[in-house]
Structures are given as C-alpha cells and as structure tokens.
Design an enzyme around this catalytic site. Structure first.
Site, PDB file in Angstrom:
ATOM      1  N   ARG A  30       0.851  -1.189   0.000  1.00 30.13           N
ATOM      2  CA  ARG A  30       0.000   0.000   0.000  1.00 30.13           C
ATOM      3  C   ARG A  30       0.890   1.244   0.000  1.00 30.13           C
ATOM      4  NH1 ARG A  30       1.721   1.777   4.124  1.00 30.13           N
ATOM      5  NH2 ARG A  30       0.544   3.675   3.839  1.00 30.13           N
ATOM      6  N   GLY A  31       0.244   2.416  -0.103  1.00 28.19           N
ATOM      7  CA  GLY A  31       1.005   3.656  -0.171  1.00 28.19           C
ATOM      8  C   GLY A  31       1.217   4.000  -1.637  1.00 28.19           C
ATOM      9  N   ALA A  32       0.957   5.270  -1.969  1.00 24.43           N
ATOM     10  CA  ALA A  32       0.925   5.649  -3.380  1.00 24.43           C
ATOM     11  C   ALA A  32       2.210   5.302  -4.162  1.00 24.43           C
ATOM     12  CB  ALA A  32       0.581   7.128  -3.484  1.00 24.43           C
ATOM     13  N   ARG A  67      -7.381  -0.529  -6.961  1.00 28.79           N
ATOM     14  CA  ARG A  67      -7.623   0.616  -6.080  1.00 28.79           C
ATOM     15  C   ARG A  67      -7.677   1.887  -6.933  1.00 28.79           C
ATOM     16  NH1 ARG A  67      -4.367   1.127  -0.699  1.00 28.79           N
ATOM     17  NH2 ARG A  67      -6.308   2.142  -0.112  1.00 28.79           N
ATOM     18  N   GLN A  69      -2.974   2.339   9.924  1.00 31.97           N
ATOM     19  CA  GLN A  69      -1.627   2.405   9.330  1.00 31.97           C
ATOM     20  C   GLN A  69      -0.662   3.176  10.234  1.00 31.97           C
ATOM     21  OE1 GLN A  69      -4.468   2.851   7.685  1.00 31.97           O
ATOM     22  NE2 GLN A  69      -4.327   2.308   5.530  1.00 31.97           N
ATOM     23  N   ASP A  86      -1.889  10.826  -2.009  1.00 29.82           N
ATOM     24  CA  ASP A  86      -2.219   9.783  -2.988  1.00 29.82           C
ATOM     25  C   ASP A  86      -2.498  10.345  -4.375  1.00 29.82           C
ATOM     26  OD1 ASP A  86      -2.911   8.595  -0.211  1.00 29.82           O
ATOM     27  OD2 ASP A  86      -2.670   6.906  -1.576  1.00 29.82           O
ATOM     28  N   ASN A 132      -5.449  12.333   0.478  1.00 29.99           N
ATOM     29  CA  ASN A 132      -4.614  11.462   1.325  1.00 29.99           C
ATOM     30  C   ASN A 132      -5.555  10.673   2.224  1.00 29.99           C
ATOM     31  OD1 ASN A 132      -1.919  10.600   2.084  1.00 29.99           O
ATOM     32  ND2 ASN A 132      -2.286  11.583   4.057  1.00 29.99           N
ATOM     33  N   LYS A 133      -4.994   9.821   3.045  1.00 32.35           N
ATOM     34  CA  LYS A 133      -5.784   8.940   3.907  1.00 32.35           C
ATOM     35  C   LYS A 133      -6.870   9.702   4.657  1.00 32.35           C
ATOM     36  CE  LYS A 133      -5.626   5.447   4.191  1.00 32.35           C
ATOM     37  NZ  LYS A 133      -6.559   4.630   3.386  1.00 32.35           N
TER      38      LYS A 133
END
Ligand code: MRU
Length: 344
Positions: free
Chosen positions: A46-48, A89, A196, A237, A247-248
């Site tokens: 995960r993570g852009a 995603r 996270q 992201d 973002n998250k």
C-alpha cells in the site's frame, strides 16, 4: 534501508505483508497477477509510490509468459492486464502512472519482437523501482530543512519506507533530518479504520530510532490546543493541478485543525503523485471500502449487526490549507496554480 517493501526475486514479486505488522515481519510472494491484485486490494502492499512500483512489476508479471505472436496480440494482453491491475484501487494516481509508463515502453518498441519487448518491460519496472528510491532521497533532502531539533511533529497514516521503494516521503523527510543529527519527536495518528499509523508508522519510526508517541485520531486537536504540535507532515495519494491533495481519510480534519491553530501543514510527495490532468480535488476518485473495516476492530465486531456504514478511504485537503509541498524538485509554495505547473 533495513527492509525492502517491494522487490523482484528471480520470477516473482516479494512484498512485506503489511497486514501482519507489527506483530510479525513476514513476506508474501506474488507469482501471478491475481495474487498481486489481491495483495493491492487488501493492503498487503500500500502507499501511493509503492503502488506505482508494483504497477510496473505487475504489468511485467502479467505478460512475461505471453505466447503472443504479434505486437497487436501482445498489446491486447497488456491492455487487459493493465485494466485488471487498475481495478484494484482507484485513488492513488501512481498506480495508473506506473501502468501508463509500461504501456508506453511497449508502444515505443512496437517494431521489436515480443521477447525483446518483454525484456524492456522488465528493465522499465526495475527503473521505476530505482527511481522511486532516488525520489525519496531527494524529497528527504528537500524537506529536511523544515525540521528543527526539539520539534514535535504530527503525521497521519503511513508515508514511510513501507509506502515506497525508498525511505518514504513524509517520513523520508524525518529520516533525513534525523540522519543529519536533528532530534525531534513524532506524534503518529492511529489512522482509523485500518490503523496504518498505529501499526506501521510507529513500528517504522521506533525501529529507526525516532521518538514516537501514538495518539488516537480524535486527540490531535487537543494536542494542538495544548501547544504540543509544531508542524504536521503527511504524504499524498493524488494531487490536483491547483494543489488540492487526496490522502488517507482524516487528513482533511488534521489540516483544518492545523490551520485553526496556525501550525504549518506540509505534504510530501513525488511528482508522480501530481495529476496535472485534473484541475482540482473534486475530480479525484475516492475509494470506498468494505464496511467490515469499520464494524470490526480488535479482532471482533464492535458495532451492531446490520448497522449502516460509510467507509471512504481518502479525503481531499483543499490547497488553501497546505503550507507547502515537499517534492523531489524542491519545496513548492503557493500560489499552487502557478508553482506546480512551473515545477512540472
Ligand atoms: O490506503 P493506503 O494505506 O494505501 O493509504 C496510503 C496513504 O494515504 C498514505 O498516507 C499516502 O499514500 C502517502 S504514501 C507515501
């Protein structure tokens, strides 16, 4: 760097299984595109920026055994692999950016044999991974001047080495500052619902020797009011042309709080996270995830059966709340309509 979030091992992609952290440092190997799709969907990786890197490897993985005889046949297979990967995603633009880069390599080598194109796709995936490592270093270099000894810094979600192929973006800035001898303290938001911050950022930071305190997401405002936060740094992201940044989920709330308390709010991201094709954040697709991520926690059901749930995985922080972006090309300040375009 002690750990490799993503790597290519002989004939498969090896990922740190982030769903098992911090209890266990385990690796998951993906030998086919279905396994990789599952790993992306379920946040094993995960993570852009890391998604940009696995996009490159994923396209290669999906095509390396292609028996196509012509370029047209091969390219059709590539398009269906790409569409499948892209369906995992929707928000982090790096996934689509990585896929497009791979497509371009195939198109630029149209006249060559299928085997040669496959070889070039492999090389491109390797290059994307290496570049991401270097981009993180450059982001760290550019941003470390923002960090001072004695700072208390709040971060949300995880934008560290687990989210990239390098030292990370937001946390990369902190690692670089720490390496330069600066000593500071980090508050990590737990980052509901998938934690996270609690699971990943605290593990990363403490195993790198940086002092970190875990807080629940709803504590950030109180800490700011008490004067306990000097600055905020997060990842992103997808960033629109005007600087609106996805973002998250929860990042927007932190940005509003920071703005109210006159605390600088920084977003660290590589240029592959900027989506210059969209004018503002209203065009960013926001992923909605399984309601069980909200109704279940601590290994058990925490809400009544059948309760309605809304579970957007990201939010968009308007550019007016962002003090500056930290990129591999340096620090970008408002007015973003002009400065983002100038740096691209
Ligand atoms: O759902 P995730 O964990 O993939 O979301 C990741 C984030 O929102 C990160 O903060 C962002 O990708 C920056 S990663 C350097």
């Amino acid at each position: 760097m002690k750990y490799k979030t993503v790597s290519w091992e002989t004939d498969k992609i090896r990922l740190i299984d982030q769903t098992k952290l911090p209890r266990e440092l385990a690796y998951l190997d993906c030998s086919n595109i279905e396994e990789l799709w599952h790993a992306i969907k379920h946040l094993i990786v995960r993570g852009a920026p890391a998604l940009g890197v696995v996009a490159g490897w994923g396209v290669y993985l999906g095509l390396r055994e292609s028996k196509a005889k012509t370029f047209e046949e091969f390219f059709r297979e590539l398009e269906s692999t790409a569409a499948y990967l892209a369906s995992s995603r929707p928000t982090a633009v790096n996934l689509f950016w990585g896929i497009e880069r791979m497509k371009k390599v195939a198109l630029d080598n149209k006249g060559r044999s299928v085997e040669e194109i496959k070889r070039r796709l492999f090389e491109e995936a390797k290059t994307i991974q290496k570049e991401d490592e270097n981009l993180c270093m450059a982001i760290g270099e550019a941003g470390e001047e923002l960090i001072k000894t004695g700072d208390n810094i709040l971060t949300h979600c995880n934008a560290g080495f687990l989210a990239t192929a390098g030292i990370g973006t937001a946390l990369g800035v902190l690692y670089t500052a720490h390496e330069r001898g600066k000593r500071f303290h980090v508050y990590a938001d737990e980052t509901r619902p998938l934690l996270q911050g609690a699971r990943l950022s605290t593990w990363e930071l403490s195993s790198s020797g940086i002092k970190v305190t875990l807080i629940c997401d709803n504590m950030a405002g109180f800490l700011m009011k008490q004067g306990k936060v000097d600055k905020v740094i997060v990842g992103a992201d997808r960033i629109a042309r005007n600087g609106d940044a996805a973002n998250k989920i929860g990042t927007y709330s932190v940005a509003c709080l920071a703005n109210h308390h006159k605390i600088p709010f920084y977003v660290a991201a590589p240029y592959s996270t900027f989506d210059l094709s969209i004018p503002d954040g209203s065009h960013i697709p926001i992923e909605e995830r399984d309601p069980r991520e909200v109704t279940e926690g601590l290994g058990r059901r925490i809400a009544p059966e059948g309760v309605e749930v809304y579970n957007p995985a990201f939010d968009v922080t308007p550019h007016s709340l962002i003090t500056a972006f930290v990129t591999e090309r340096g620090i970008i300040k408002p007015p973003y309509e002009k400065t983002i375009k100038r740096s691209s």
